[in-house]
Design a protein around this motif. Structure first.
Motif, PDB file in Angstrom:
ATOM      1  N   MET A 111       0.534  -0.994  -0.186  1.00 41.41           N
ATOM      2  CA  MET A 111      -0.040   0.361   0.326  1.00 41.41           C
ATOM      3  C   MET A 111       0.700   1.396  -0.501  1.00 41.41           C
ATOM      4  O   MET A 111       0.693   2.821  -0.430  1.00 41.41           O
ATOM      5  CB  MET A 111      -1.204   0.073   1.345  1.00 41.41           C
ATOM      6  N   ASP A 112       1.466   1.722   0.573  1.00 43.59           N
ATOM      7  CA  ASP A 112       3.351   2.046   0.604  1.00 43.59           C
ATOM      8  C   ASP A 112       3.181   2.634  -0.587  1.00 43.59           C
ATOM      9  O   ASP A 112       3.537   3.926  -1.074  1.00 43.59           O
ATOM     10  CB  ASP A 112       3.967   2.433   1.609  1.00 43.59           C
ATOM     11  N   GLU A 113       4.122   1.721  -1.372  1.00 44.39           N
ATOM     12  CA  GLU A 113       4.304   1.592  -2.850  1.00 44.39           C
ATOM     13  C   GLU A 113       3.192   2.421  -3.664  1.00 44.39           C
ATOM     14  O   GLU A 113       3.297   2.992  -4.534  1.00 44.39           O
ATOM     15  CB  GLU A 113       4.872   0.019  -3.957  1.00 44.39           C
ATOM     16  N   ILE A 114       1.519   2.060  -3.509  1.00 37.13           N
ATOM     17  CA  ILE A 114       1.104   2.343  -4.557  1.00 37.13           C
ATOM     18  C   ILE A 114       0.235   3.674  -4.505  1.00 37.13           C
ATOM     19  O   ILE A 114       0.270   4.217  -4.957  1.00 37.13           O
ATOM     20  CB  ILE A 114      -0.223   1.383  -4.150  1.00 37.13           C
ATOM     21  N   ARG A 115       0.448   4.083  -2.797  1.00 32.44           N
ATOM     22  CA  ARG A 115       1.008   5.564  -2.439  1.00 32.44           C
ATOM     23  C   ARG A 115       1.442   6.667  -2.667  1.00 32.44           C
ATOM     24  O   ARG A 115       1.507   7.798  -3.143  1.00 32.44           O
ATOM     25  CB  ARG A 115       0.434   5.652  -0.676  1.00 32.44           C
ATOM     26  N   ARG A 116       2.877   6.283  -3.395  1.00 33.26           N
ATOM     27  CA  ARG A 116       3.825   7.264  -3.475  1.00 33.26           C
ATOM     28  C   ARG A 116       3.587   7.340  -5.323  1.00 33.26           C
ATOM     29  O   ARG A 116       4.119   8.842  -5.381  1.00 33.26           O
ATOM     30  CB  ARG A 116       5.273   6.169  -4.006  1.00 33.26           C
ATOM     31  N   GLN A 117       1.921   6.636  -5.382  1.00 31.17           N
ATOM     32  CA  GLN A 117       2.366   7.697  -7.104  1.00 31.17           C
ATOM     33  C   GLN A 117       1.898   8.626  -7.276  1.00 31.17           C
ATOM     34  O   GLN A 117       1.188   8.890  -8.493  1.00 31.17           O
ATOM     35  CB  GLN A 117       1.540   6.000  -7.525  1.00 31.17           C
ATOM     36  N   ASP A 118       0.413   9.297  -6.129  1.00 32.91           N
ATOM     37  CA  ASP A 118       0.471  10.142  -6.293  1.00 32.91           C
ATOM     38  C   ASP A 118      -1.387   9.950  -6.433  1.00 32.91           C
ATOM     39  O   ASP A 118      -2.008  11.016  -7.762  1.00 32.91           O
ATOM     40  CB  ASP A 118       1.105  11.644  -6.772  1.00 32.91           C
ATOM     41  N   ILE A 119      -2.161   8.454  -7.389  1.00 23.92           N
ATOM     42  CA  ILE A 119      -3.115   8.294  -7.134  1.00 23.92           C
ATOM     43  C   ILE A 119      -3.763   8.912  -6.746  1.00 23.92           C
ATOM     44  O   ILE A 119      -4.153   8.624  -5.214  1.00 23.92           O
ATOM     45  CB  ILE A 119      -3.153   7.030  -6.979  1.00 23.92           C
ATOM     46  N   ALA A 120      -4.611   9.770  -7.275  1.00 25.63           N
ATOM     47  CA  ALA A 120      -5.715  10.382  -6.473  1.00 25.63           C
ATOM     48  C   ALA A 120      -7.485   9.957  -6.158  1.00 25.63           C
ATOM     49  O   ALA A 120      -8.128   9.947  -4.707  1.00 25.63           O
ATOM     50  CB  ALA A 120      -6.745  11.991  -6.936  1.00 25.63           C
ATOM     51  N   ALA A 121      -7.317   8.623  -7.155  1.00 21.41           N
ATOM     52  CA  ALA A 121      -8.804   7.691  -7.364  1.00 21.41           C
ATOM     53  C   ALA A 121      -8.906   6.540  -6.428  1.00 21.41           C
ATOM     54  O   ALA A 121      -7.618   6.369  -4.918  1.00 21.41           O
ATOM     55  CB  ALA A 121      -8.816   6.734  -8.062  1.00 21.41           C
ATOM     56  N   GLU A 122      -9.850   6.400  -5.515  1.00 20.84           N
ATOM     57  CA  GLU A 122      -9.891   5.120  -4.484  1.00 20.84           C
ATOM     58  C   GLU A 122      -8.919   4.153  -5.132  1.00 20.84           C
ATOM     59  O   GLU A 122      -9.074   3.379  -6.225  1.00 20.84           O
ATOM     60  CB  GLU A 122     -11.461   5.171  -4.287  1.00 20.84           C
ATOM     61  N   ILE A 123      -8.318   3.871  -3.937  1.00 18.10           N
ATOM     62  CA  ILE A 123      -7.467   2.239  -4.301  1.00 18.10           C
ATOM     63  C   ILE A 123      -8.053   1.399  -4.123  1.00 18.10           C
ATOM     64  O   ILE A 123      -8.976   1.074  -2.919  1.00 18.10           O
ATOM     65  CB  ILE A 123      -6.569   2.172  -3.467  1.00 18.10           C
ATOM     66  N   ALA A 205     -18.716  15.752 -15.129  1.00 21.39           N
ATOM     67  CA  ALA A 205     -17.499  15.394 -15.268  1.00 21.39           C
ATOM     68  C   ALA A 205     -16.898  14.863 -14.486  1.00 21.39           C
ATOM     69  O   ALA A 205     -17.094  14.292 -13.623  1.00 21.39           O
ATOM     70  CB  ALA A 205     -16.962  16.815 -15.125  1.00 21.39           C
ATOM     71  N   GLY A 206     -15.602  13.588 -15.389  1.00 24.88           N
ATOM     72  CA  GLY A 206     -15.218  12.914 -14.592  1.00 24.88           C
ATOM     73  C   GLY A 206     -13.942  12.725 -14.552  1.00 24.88           C
ATOM     74  O   GLY A 206     -13.217  14.138 -14.559  1.00 24.88           O
ATOM     75  N   GLU A 207     -13.297  11.608 -13.286  1.00 24.30           N
ATOM     76  CA  GLU A 207     -11.701  12.304 -13.324  1.00 24.30           C
ATOM     77  C   GLU A 207     -11.069  11.861 -13.650  1.00 24.30           C
ATOM     78  O   GLU A 207     -11.182   9.920 -13.247  1.00 24.30           O
ATOM     79  CB  GLU A 207     -11.740  12.870 -11.565  1.00 24.30           C
ATOM     80  N   ASP A 208     -10.024  11.204 -13.806  1.00 19.56           N
ATOM     81  CA  ASP A 208      -7.974  10.430 -14.292  1.00 19.56           C
ATOM     82  C   ASP A 208      -8.143   9.377 -12.955  1.00 19.56           C
ATOM     83  O   ASP A 208      -8.777  11.119 -11.757  1.00 19.56           O
ATOM     84  CB  ASP A 208      -7.353  10.866 -15.121  1.00 19.56           C
ATOM     85  N   ILE A 209      -6.937   9.251 -12.557  1.00 16.33           N
ATOM     86  CA  ILE A 209      -6.845   8.416 -11.724  1.00 16.33           C
ATOM     87  C   ILE A 209      -5.934   9.202 -10.558  1.00 16.33           C
ATOM     88  O   ILE A 209      -5.782   9.380  -9.821  1.00 16.33           O
ATOM     89  CB  ILE A 209      -6.037   7.050 -11.691  1.00 16.33           C
ATOM     90  N   TYR A 210      -5.736  10.313 -11.312  1.00 17.20           N
ATOM     91  CA  TYR A 210      -4.812  11.220 -10.454  1.00 17.20           C
ATOM     92  C   TYR A 210      -5.699  12.753 -10.454  1.00 17.20           C
ATOM     93  O   TYR A 210      -5.338  13.902  -9.897  1.00 17.20           O
ATOM     94  CB  TYR A 210      -3.480  12.117 -11.582  1.00 17.20           C
ATOM     95  N   GLY A 211      -7.023  12.778 -10.785  1.00 16.68           N
ATOM     96  CA  GLY A 211      -7.919  13.633 -10.426  1.00 16.68           C
ATOM     97  C   GLY A 211      -8.568  14.797 -11.106  1.00 16.68           C
ATOM     98  O   GLY A 211      -9.192  15.953 -10.872  1.00 16.68           O
ATOM     99  N   ASN A 212      -7.670  14.480 -12.791  1.00 18.88           N
ATOM    100  CA  ASN A 212      -7.841  15.881 -13.075  1.00 18.88           C
ATOM    101  C   ASN A 212      -9.307  15.760 -13.768  1.00 18.88           C
ATOM    102  O   ASN A 212      -9.813  14.512 -14.176  1.00 18.88           O
ATOM    103  CB  ASN A 212      -6.459  15.291 -14.289  1.00 18.88           C
ATOM    104  N   PRO A 213      -9.823  16.515 -13.981  1.00 17.50           N
ATOM    105  CA  PRO A 213     -11.142  16.726 -14.695  1.00 17.50           C
ATOM    106  C   PRO A 213     -11.164  16.386 -15.819  1.00 17.50           C
ATOM    107  O   PRO A 213      -9.308  17.116 -16.779  1.00 17.50           O
ATOM    108  CB  PRO A 213     -11.507  17.533 -14.439  1.00 17.50           C
TER     109      PRO A 213
END
Length: 533
Positions: A111-123, A205-213
């Motif tokens: 989970m720490d490694e995943i969080r380092r990717q700056d992913i804003a979407a729900e894991i 509007a949707g969002e990509d995994i980084y939270g960009n609209p």
């Protein structure tokens, strides 16, 4: 471990470091060379013999092993590589087993490694847990999804009346107009719902995994537009008529009007009539008077040297004897028993039992096929077709027919040609004055103040005329090319065409020199040809 896809593992031995490839099972996927090379790059293991690796993978239908280097490299723990799709909408994890001297990752480390990717979407932790309960290497494990946009919907208006005007009264064999078939007029009653609006649905509007609209479509918003005698419901979604009458749709706006009825003649007792709906006249329209209506004009009596202007149809049950003063102008059709010594312009069709010595222009068809079906004298122009029983007369009456180009274009072309000729004349007059006075000045003659002022005005007029000529010339040439290039249109004779009839189809001219029966005239290859009906 129960696995399906092929995967690889680093193996440490006394004589060096090896790579072991486990075979795929039950239709699982083979290891790809690219993924293996990427793994070596990630752990900074230098190995450059890609062909040898490819040969090893080719044998991976069974458990195979190959020495990579005689060196002892550090043990490698279990690794995770995050791969994001090109559109940033999906993130997957690829897991690789530890070397035989390495250790597995804990859930917290994953989970720490995943969080380092700056992913804003729900894991997607449920998939991580599923992986931990049964580790599958070289398998894509979804860890995050973007949220797709939801498209919006345009607003829609549903009209509950006939928005077209295709049904027209027909001319019977005896030349009378059948007024029993006026179904093209949309009659409505007070309280009728005329239209209903379905509002637009806004996009989400949707969002990509980084939270960009994500971009969304634009929706078209509409409103119910209307004239008088109409009101909207409280929610603004229904359009309701206040009166009984006639409803029309023009430029996306709904109009309801009562039909204005004149019980007798239009003349001194009524004066000129202007009305924003339909007008029905029970009597005649006398010479010198006018009737203007935004809708249809229906005259049950005769029309003399009067002017009728309608936004819709003009329907004359007894016709018009215009005495060279009668004018009919209709936005759609003109339907009459006869048209004589008059000028008539219709946005669409002209239908009559006879047309005599009149100037006719129609954006659609000119149809003269009643009991007489006669066109004689004058000029008749149609953008599409002229269809008659008889053209001209035994006396050789000059009858000019033009088809194939919208008369409005021809009129504009002639108007521009007239303007250009006038401007050319103006320019030449100015140049004559300029040349005269310049010649005198070159001879040393001193011009008076009056003559200098004349010279100045001539130069201004000449330059202005030249500028206006350039302005009009471009439009004139464009219209000319359009007229000359057009090949359509025809003239149909259902009985007889007499000598004296001159036909122009687009820019091709034909003169009828002998009596011609039951035929049609069309333009082909730049010339007028006669064909059977």
């Amino acid at each position: 471990m129960d696995y399906k896809n092929s995967f690889f593992q680093l193996v440490h031995k006394e004589d060096g470091t090896y790579i072991k490839i486990f075979p795929a099972r039950n239709g699982g996927k083979k290891v790809s060379l690219e993924e293996l090379i990427q793994y070596f790059s990630d752990i900074k293991l230098e190995y450059h013999d890609s062909p040898a690796l490819a040969r090893l993978i080719a044998q991976s239908g069974k458990l195979v092993e190959m020495k990579l280097t005689p060196k002892q490299v550090y043990p490698e723990n279990e690794r995770i590589r995050i791969v994001v799709s090109p559109d940033n909408m999906t993130a997957i994890a690829r897991f690789y087993p530890p070397s035989n001297k390495g250790t597995f990752m804990s859930r917290e480390e994953i989970m720490d490694e995943i969080r380092r990717q700056d992913i804003a979407a729900e894991i997607q932790e449920k998939y991580v847990d599923a992986y931990l309960s049964n580790r599958q290497f070289c398998v894509s494990v979804p860890i995050a999804y973007g949220r797709k946009s939801v498209a919006g919907k345009d607003a829609e208006i549903t009209y509950y009346f006939n928005t077209g005007a295709d049904l027209k009264p027909r001319i019977m064999e005896d030349g009378r107009v059948d007024f029993h078939q006026l179904d093209n007029i949309s009659h409505i009653n007070a309280g009728d719902v005329l239209a209903r609006l379905t509002p637009a649905v806004e996009p989400v509007a949707g969002e990509d995994i980084y939270g960009n609209p994500l971009p969304v479509n634009k929706v078209n918003h509409l409103v119910l537009r209307h004239g008088r005698n109409i009101h909207l419901s409280e929610d603004g979604l229904e359009m309701i008529s206040d009166v009984s009458g006639h409803v029309t749709l023009a430029d996306d706006q709904v109009f309801v009007s009562d039909t204005y009825e004149v019980p007798a003649d239009v003349g001194p007792a009524t004066g000129d009539i202007t009305y924003d709906g339909n007008v029905r006249i029970r009597g005649n329209v006398l010479t010198g008077f006018s009737v203007k209506a935004e809708g249809n004009i229906i005259v049950e009596g005769a029309v003399e040297g009067a002017k009728l202007v309608a936004g819709g149809d003009i329907i004359l049950s007894r016709g018009i004897q215009g005495m060279e003063r009668g004018i009919l102008e209709a936005g759609t059709d003109i339907i009459a028993k006869f048209i004589e010594s008059s000028t008539a312009k219709a946005g669409k069709d002209v239908k009559a039992d006879a047309i005599m010595n009149s100037q006719i222009e129609a954006g659609g068809i000119v149809e003269v096929t009643g009991r007489r079906g006669l066109i004689t004298g004058g000029e008749v122009k149609s953008a599409v077709e002229i269809n008659a029983k008889t053209l001209g007369s035994q006396m050789g009456t000059t009858t000019i027919l033009e088809v194939g180009v919208d008369p409005a274009l021809i009129s504009r072309s002639r108007e521009l040609e007239k303007k250009l000729n006038g401007l050319q004349e103006e320019k030449e007059k100015g140049e004559q004055i300029i040349n005269l006075y310049k010649g005198k000045m070159q001879k040393g003659e001193q011009l008076s103040e009056d003559k200098l002022e004349q010279l100045k005005r001539a130069m201004v007029r000449s330059k202005k005329a030249e500028e206006e000529m350039e302005q009009y010339m471009e439009e004139f040439l464009q219209l000319k090319d359009e007229i000359e290039a057009y090949e359509g249109g025809r003239i149909v004779v259902n009985n007889l065409a007499y000598p004296g009839v001159k036909m122009t189809i687009s820019n091709a001219v034909y003169q009828v020199k002998t009596e011609t029966h039951y035929t049609q005239f069309v333009k082909e290859n730049g010339e007028v040809h006669i064909k059977a009906i």
